[in-house]
Design an enzyme around this catalytic site. Structure first.
Site, short mmCIF file in Angstrom:
data_model
loop_
_atom_site.label_atom_id
_atom_site.label_comp_id
_atom_site.label_asym_id
_atom_site.label_seq_id
_atom_site.Cartn_x
_atom_site.Cartn_y
_atom_site.Cartn_z
N ARG A 73 0.86 -1.19 0.00
CA ARG A 73 0.00 0.00 0.00
C ARG A 73 0.90 1.24 0.00
NH1 ARG A 73 -5.32 -1.42 1.97
NH2 ARG A 73 -5.65 0.73 2.64
N CYS A 80 -6.28 15.49 2.65
CA CYS A 80 -7.60 14.93 2.36
C CYS A 80 -8.59 16.08 2.27
CB CYS A 80 -8.02 13.96 3.46
SG CYS A 80 -9.57 13.08 3.06
N CYS A 87 -11.30 9.52 11.62
CA CYS A 87 -10.02 9.49 10.94
C CYS A 87 -9.08 10.59 11.39
CB CYS A 87 -10.24 9.57 9.43
SG CYS A 87 -8.74 9.41 8.46
N ARG A 123 -1.85 -1.01 -3.82
CA ARG A 123 -3.02 -0.16 -3.61
C ARG A 123 -2.55 1.25 -3.27
NH1 ARG A 123 -8.23 -0.52 -3.15
NH2 ARG A 123 -8.13 -2.79 -3.28
N GLY A 127 -4.17 9.92 3.23
CA GLY A 127 -5.01 10.96 2.67
C GLY A 127 -6.00 10.49 1.61
N LYS A 215 -16.12 -2.17 -4.30
CA LYS A 215 -16.07 -2.32 -2.84
C LYS A 215 -16.42 -1.00 -2.16
CE LYS A 215 -12.71 -6.10 -2.85
NZ LYS A 215 -11.39 -6.58 -2.36
N MET A 249 -11.82 1.45 14.57
CA MET A 249 -10.46 1.25 15.08
C MET A 249 -9.86 2.55 15.58
SD MET A 249 -8.92 -1.30 12.14
CE MET A 249 -9.33 -0.18 10.81
N LEU A 318 2.38 -4.61 3.38
CA LEU A 318 3.37 -3.62 3.78
C LEU A 318 2.85 -2.25 3.34
CD1 LEU A 318 6.64 -5.42 2.61
CD2 LEU A 318 5.75 -5.31 4.96
N ASP A 590 -21.81 25.68 18.48
CA ASP A 590 -20.54 25.22 17.93
C ASP A 590 -20.43 25.54 16.44
OD1 ASP A 590 -18.04 23.55 18.03
OD2 ASP A 590 -19.19 22.36 16.62
#
Length: 620
Positions: A73, A80, A87, A123, A127, A215, A249, A318, A590
């Site tokens: 990867r 981004c 994230c 892949r 970002g 996907k 995660m 990796l 906010d």
């Protein structure tokens, strides 16, 4: 990839005996004849594995546990164009100076080196990789590498529809698109930016160009989007999608909390209640996904179980970061700079030794993360997913053009969910809150769900005793075990005085943060569902309905908020209604504080409640 002679592979292993596998810092070269004891032992173990298996694969990409790393990867950028809550923080992250990032030539040099050693899948990530200006050229150059079978990309989809025809022509063979909700307003809330329709157009463009499966990556977060699991699965009936549900995660800046994680087994149970016939599909040994399919559906669903059931034992991945660091584990802190060695003039053989040393240090599993999860208390069960709240868009801001709707209709199967039909442009025009004002409409929130007004009644029975303290004056939760279940409804309100400048921006939906009314409405609903976690002595209530309405008051430059909650149970829902009103008001503050900090929040009060032993209440 053509098989390499085993003898050549073993010769490289033997030649590499002069190098040392350091403990984590950049690799230092030992003089011939002076290898460290750790390096000798590690090399011996790897050599023994290769002799036993005689696999025609590079020794430099095979770790001490026999895992062969054929998947690379490469991050093309740290930047981004979204700010997804799971994230990165809202303000973004500090960016590496451009001079310290890998150049296109360096990316291709490293890619070629890894492919020569046996990597057959690359892949491109970020970002957001599609904001890199030369991404099409990079794909085209990678496509020329002999032995590279797959070039994939993981994207948020914002620029995908525009670039995909060029990317496909350049050689892109696989696409992963991130999408965490099918509700346009919730999308804006999660990613802190607009762009839902661009992502939808990107998914359609991928299907139109023949990618199969396309996907779709969905990070599942408790209290935010776990109630959309069935809607996502319904899409796979008529579309060639692989919807991949990813366990939430931890990463730096995403305020990770174990309570937000919905486990693979919990998600699977939810799906099987709707589709008992859901069947498991075979998977490759190195696959990170557990794949399932509803018989008769075109697409499938998968689960990425990084947290609850790790797949470290078969990991073949990796990663190279945008600044040229090699990471052998996504969760590990250990990195080695290939950029520095490359710019220092390291030869191909020297780079291979550095790579081999890093791969050789790879741990059996990401132990620190698993230990953290193991020590965490169990997650709180999900609150009722039957909440009918859905924010639907109006006008051009949250709907496809007629042409797009027609195209999507042609792809969709007959059982696609009603919610999916709405964002595909064919569903009934339901709307809970209008957050944009048109000249011919009343500047008021609209609701397609009728709410019965509270019936006025006499003053309820009162008590001279506090119910949340025991006989000794200590805080205690009320025991409601003996109370009967009754229908409970509560209505609350609040007012936010914005001031003329902020009010005008909200009215015209011109705030940089996005649609303040829609975000506040969504925040109010979420807060009602989380009340027992915010107010210590409140009981958990499975709400059957939550409604949040916002009304613009131009005479006071204010927003009026009214909330209602409904449930059947032994305890009331006035705290849920009040919490929803308060949090919706705080969210408006906010959203507008950058324009005016002289905003006033007030008049938070209970309007009415029905049900319960103490009788009904109605504020006159």
């Amino acid at each position: 990839m053509a098989a390499r002679p085993v003898s050549r592979m073993l010769q490289r292993v033997l030649r590499s005996s002069v190098r040392s596998c350091s403990s984590g810092a950049p690799v230092t070269q030992h003089r011939p004849g002076e290898p460290s004891q750790t390096a000798v032992e590690e090399l011996s173990r790897r050599r023994q594995f290769l002799r036993e298996h005689a696999a025609p694969f590079s020794a430099f990409l095979t770790d001490s546990f026999g895992r062969q790393h054929s998947y690379l990867r490469i991050s093309l950028t740290e930047k981004c164009n979204l700010r997804c809550q799971y994230c990165m923080p809202e303000e973004g992250v500090p960016l590496t100076p451009k001079a310290d990032l890998l150049t296109t030539e360096e990316i291709l040099t490293l890619a070629q080196l890894f492919v020569k050693e046996g990597v057959d899948k690359i892949r491109l990530t970020g970002g957001e990789p599609l904001i890199r200006p030369d991404v099409v050229d990079i794909v085209a150059q990678l496509h020329r590498l002999e032995g590279l079978r797959t070039i994939g990309i993981t994207t948020n989809g914002i620029n995908l529809a525009r670039l995909l025809p060029q990317l496909q022509k350049a050689g892109l063979s696989a696409i992963n698109i991130s999408l965490d909700t099918l509700v346009p307003a919730k999308f804006e809330f999660i990613v802190r930016r607009k762009g839902f329709h661009k992502v939808m157009e990107g998914i359609y463009k991928a299907i139109e160009l023949g990618y199969s499966p396309v996907k779709v990556n969905c990070v599942v977060m408790r209290g935010l989007n776990e109630d959309e699991l069935l809607d996502f699965v319904a899409l796979t009936e008529g579309l060639p999608l692989d919807v991949r549900f990813i366990e939430y995660m931890p990463f730096d800046g995403n305020k990770w909390n174990f309570k937000k994680m919905v486990s693979y087994k919990e998600m699977l149970d939810t799906l099987r209640q709707q589709w008992p016939e859901l069947e498991k599909l075979p998977e490759e040994e190195s696959s990170t996904a557990k794949a399932f399919k509803v018989p008769g559906f075109r697409g499938q669903v998968s689960f990425i179980t990084s947290m609850s059931e790790h797949f470290c034992g078969t990991c073949n991945r990796l990663r190279i970061t945008a600044d040229g660091n090699l990471k052998v584990c996504l969760f590990g802190n250990s990195e080695v700079s290939l950029r520095d060695h490359l710019r220092a003039g390291a030869s191909e053989e020297e780079l291979l030794q550095i790579i081999g040393a890093a791969v050789g240090r790879k741990k059996r599993q990401h132990a620190e993360l698993l230990l953290m999860l193991q020590d965490s208390p169990p997650a709180i069960p999900s609150i009722s997913s039957q909440d009918p709240f859905r924010v639907q868009g109006i006008g051009h801001r949250v709907s496809f053009s007629n042409q797009m709707a027609t195209l999507w209709k042609g792809c969709r199967g007959p059982r696609t969910s009603l919610l999916a039909q709405r964002w595909l442009g064919s569903g009934p025009p339901q709307r809970h809150c209008s957050s944009r004002l048109d000249s011919d409409t009343n500047p008021k929130c609209l609701s397609a769900v009728s709410r019965a007004p509270a019936t006025p009644s006499g003053p309820p029975p009162t008590s001279d005793q506090l119910t949340h303290v025991d006989a000794e004056g200590r805080a205690a939760m009320v025991d409601v075990g003996g109370k009967p279940d009754t229908e409970r409804v509560a209505v609350a309100s609040a007012v936010v005085l914005l001031g003329p400048v902020a009010f005008k921006l909200v009215q015209k939906n011109q705030l940089k943060k996005g649609d303040a009314l829609v975000v506040a409405q969504l925040a109010g609903v979420q807060a009602a569902k989380q009340t027992s976690q915010l107010i210590p002595l409140c009981h958990h209530v499975a709400l059957s309905h939550v409604e949040v309405q916002l009304e613009l008051d131009s005479t006071r430059h204010a927003v009026g908020i009214q909330t209602s909650c409904r449930a059947r149970g032994p305890t009331g829902v006035e705290m849920e209604a009040l919490t929803a009103a308060a949090v919706a008001a705080l969210t408006l503050y906010d959203m507008c504080k950058a324009v005016n900090r002289d905003i006033v929040l007030g008049e938070i009060k209970l309007i009415s409640k029905t049900g319960g032993q103490r009788g009904d209440f109605h504020r006159t």
